[in-house]
Design an enzyme around this catalytic site. Structure first.
Site, PDB file in Angstrom:
ATOM      1  N   HIS A  43      61.090  11.629 -45.117  1.00 46.86           N
ATOM      2  CA  HIS A  43      60.456  12.020 -43.848  1.00 46.86           C
ATOM      3  C   HIS A  43      59.513  13.198 -44.059  1.00 46.86           C
ATOM      4  O   HIS A  43      59.897  14.372 -43.914  1.00 46.86           O
ATOM      5  CB  HIS A  43      61.473  12.436 -42.779  1.00 46.86           C
ATOM      6  CG  HIS A  43      62.501  11.407 -42.473  1.00 46.86           C
ATOM      7  ND1 HIS A  43      62.188  10.110 -42.152  1.00 46.86           N
ATOM      8  CD2 HIS A  43      63.848  11.487 -42.434  1.00 46.86           C
ATOM      9  CE1 HIS A  43      63.301   9.449 -41.922  1.00 46.86           C
ATOM     10  NE2 HIS A  43      64.313  10.246 -42.092  1.00 46.86           N
ATOM     11  N   ASP A  58      66.154   3.711 -43.747  1.00 46.92           N
ATOM     12  CA  ASP A  58      66.783   4.844 -43.072  1.00 46.92           C
ATOM     13  C   ASP A  58      67.889   4.443 -42.093  1.00 46.92           C
ATOM     14  O   ASP A  58      68.994   4.141 -42.501  1.00 46.92           O
ATOM     15  CB  ASP A  58      65.700   5.689 -42.383  1.00 46.92           C
ATOM     16  CG  ASP A  58      66.231   7.035 -41.909  1.00 46.92           C
ATOM     17  OD1 ASP A  58      67.336   7.414 -42.324  1.00 46.92           O
ATOM     18  OD2 ASP A  58      65.541   7.706 -41.134  1.00 46.92           O
TER      19      ASP A  58
END
Ligand code: ZN
Length: 455
Positions: A269, A320
């Site tokens: 991220h 994720d």
């Protein structure tokens, strides 16, 4: 020995026609070129199967259940957080193993050959360690073995509830360790992985600068002598502000100033980086671990992909939260985010490679680097992580070269073209279906019946 004949294959030297690939009994590509034997398998198209560089397997069970609003309209994370903690009050090792097997199966059917599992659910309810400290890691390994996916296991160190070092509370306690206990857990997990198939690997993962303090980072990374290092970096604005307030620098600035970030690192991220941080991280050779479907779902922001690739940075892709497992949709979502932000087209394409080719090459190369796995290419000596696809259908219309990748990624039918997937030579998807599909789905459905999912 398996021998695959491919009408078209994407190799390290580009597209090749009528190529044969031999896979040895260990699961590596033994030879690329004419084999002088009848092929055991045929594929219209053959691609390297990328590694999915970021997964929290158990969150697959929350998919589709966290899209409602709570009582406070400013708190858009209400339903996500509520269900996360509801689950953390219930999940047993059996549940986690069944959920992980399902999501690993879905990854294989989507064309991923391997996964880097960022694993932080270590203990029983209340943070009580299991008799076997690495019980949950062993369940992740078992799910990977059951599904046949290649695993890079990343036990996660998680100690605090925020940068102010507040203690973990509620469901978070299941994640927590001090550095000493984490290192013992890590050693046990590494041993469990080493007892698995020979392509399995381990790494080290401090969770984030919110959950690990500087001393804890140094303590655990001092023991990370080899293998990949993964960490959540800069996902949301509030996180950046919290780190800035406590550590005196933004997360990317702080990390680059305090640790020798290099090719072993994968930073998950990177949605909240300034232009100078983008250039500085690109120059390290680390992988920016992008999770565009989850980042879209959570409203994290847009990664500065055009600048990062323009600076020569390395990217890879992960699923994720596992809200939707789709390799091709992950790639498309990154490109579309750049187009929407810049009012452009073909944002990540180069003069000599189409958008789809750039995205797919990045996923294959960056995934392998992030997972510490010799894969991501069709080349002698690497693990045989491969995708075989049909080409004679309404989505691909017998296209050739990079137009195939563009059509798979942007045309919407990409996953339906997948016929076969091999992970380190294990032929786990045949005719578009995982070889244990029915059993794994049955076990997952039984697990979901046992879990309270209302919030
Ligand atoms: Zn994550």
């Amino acid at each position: 020995m398996q021998i695959i004949h491919a009408k078209q294959a994407l190799t390290v030297s580009g597209w090749q026609s009528d190529l044969e690939i031999a896979i040895d009994a260990n699961g590596r590509i033994a030879a690329v070129g004419p084999q002088g034997q009848t092929p055991t398998h045929r594929a219209a198209l053959l691609l390297p199967a990328p590694l999915n560089l970021h997964s929290h397997a158990f969150q697959r069970a929350m998919s589709g259940l966290t899209e409602a609003r709570g009582p406070d309209p400013r708190d858009s994370f209400w339903s996500w957080r509520r269900l996360m903690y509801t689950f953390l009050d219930q999940l047993t090792p059996d549940h986690v193993e069944a959920i992980a097997a399902l999501v690993f199966m879905e990854m294989l059917e989507a064309g991923y050959g391997a996964v880097a599992e960022f694993h932080y659910l270590h203990h029983a309810v209340g943070g009580v360690p299991y008799d076997n400290l690495a019980e949950m890691s062993e369940r992740i390994v078992a799910a990977a073995v059951q599904s046949g996916i290649g695993l890079t296991h990343l036990p996660v160190h998680y100690q605090f509830g925020g940068c102010d070092l507040r203690p973990l509370n509620g469901g978070q306690q299941r994640f927590g360790n001090d550095p000493d206990r984490f290192l013992r857990l890590h050693a046990d997990a590494v041993a469990a992985v080493a007892a698995g198939p020979s392509d399995f690997a381990s790494g080290m993962a401090p969770h984030s600068l919110r959950a690990v303090d500087p001393a804890g980072m140094s303590a655990i990374l001092g023991q990370a002598r080899s293998g990949p290092i993964h960490m959540h970096l800069a996902e949301q604005v509030a996180e950046v502000e919290e780190v800035l307030a406590q550590l005196g620098a933004r997360p990317t600035e702080w990390l680059l100033a305090n640790h020798p970030v290099d090719e072993r690192w994968c930073l998950i991220h990177c949605t909240q980086m300034t232009n100078s941080e983008t250039g500085a991280l690109a120059a390290t050779g680390a992988v920016a671990g992008l999770c565009p479907l989850t980042e879209s779902n959570l409203g994290d922001g847009i990664f500065n992909g055009t600048a990062y690739l323009g600076e020569g940075g390395t990217i890879g892709f992960g699923s994720d939260s596992n809200v939707h497992i789709s390799l091709f949709e992950e790639l498309k979502t990154l490109e579309y985010s750049q187009r929407l932000r810049d009012l452009s087209r073909a944002a990540l394409a180069t003069q000599d490679r189409s958008t789809g080719r750039v995205l797919f090459d990045a996923a294959a190369k960056g995934g392998a680097q992030a997972g510490g796995r010799q894969s991501g290419m069709i080349e002698t000596g690497v693990w045989a992580d491969l995708i075989g696809l049909d080409n004679d259908n309404q989505w691909l219309c017998n296209r050739k070269g990079d137009a195939v990748l563009d059509s798979l990624i942007f045309g919407g039918g990409g996953q339906l073209c997948i016929r076969d997937v091999w992970s380190a030579g294990r032929h786990v998807v045949k005719e578009g279906r995982h070889f244990k599909r029915d059993d794994i789905i049955r076990s997952f459905k039984n697990t979901m019946l046992q879990l309270e999912t209302s919030i």
